[in-house]
Design a protein around this motif. Structure first.
Motif: not given
Length: 158
Positions: A16-44
């Motif tokens: 389901v993810f283009d780049v799946p994270a390996p297990s055990g890596e430190w994580a954050i929400s990461g919502g910053f990546e989507f700050s400028n997105w529109t509905e047109a970006d929400l595909k696949g």
């Protein structure tokens, strides 16, 4: 101090993810990546990353689940440096001096959220795109008998 690590409960993240994270890596929400997105970006797969993907600081991959665990001061500082460098290299920050405080804020936001949970609590994120921007909600599942180490694989099995 607590933060969260990515978990791979099955192989679904590979699908389901283009780049799946390996297990055990430190994580954050990461919502910053989507700050400028529109509905047109929400595909696949991008839509799936937006909808429910946690961001791995080390690989930049996404994971559906993270688990709360302890982190040391040294590990935390290393993550701040890695994320600041990512902001410069991948997201256009003008330099480390500008990116470092933002990286600290992103990580501290996640760290503060994790402090409210017991070790091994599973966390999930859901995002929606609203007129005001990205809205995130979080869900949690209390720890079961198995510890995080049962899911977070470190090192090689070879």
């Amino acid at each position: 101090m607590k933060l969260a690590r990515t978990l791979r409960l099955d192989v679904s993240d590979d699908n389901v993810f283009d780049v799946p994270a390996p297990s055990g890596e430190w994580a954050i929400s990461g919502g910053f990546e989507f700050s400028n997105w529109t509905e047109a970006d929400l595909k696949g797969k991008a839509r799936q990353a937006f909808s429910n993907g946690w961001y791995s600081i080390e690989s930049g991959g996404r994971a559906t689940f993270v688990g709360v665990c302890d982190i040391t001061d040294a590990e935390l500082e290393q993550l701040r440096q890695i994320l600041a460098q990512t902001f410069v290299e991948c997201y256009g920050a003008p330099g480390i001096d500008a990116a470092y405080p933002v990286a600290c804020e992103e990580i501290d936001q996640m760290r503060n959220m994790c402090e409210d949970f017991e070790d091994n609590t599973l966390l999930m994120v859901s995002r929606t795109l609203t007129e005001l921007g990205v809205e995130e909600t979080y869900r949690s599942r209390a720890p079961q008998d198995a510890s995080l180490e049962a899911f977070a694989v470190h090192g090689s099995v070879d």
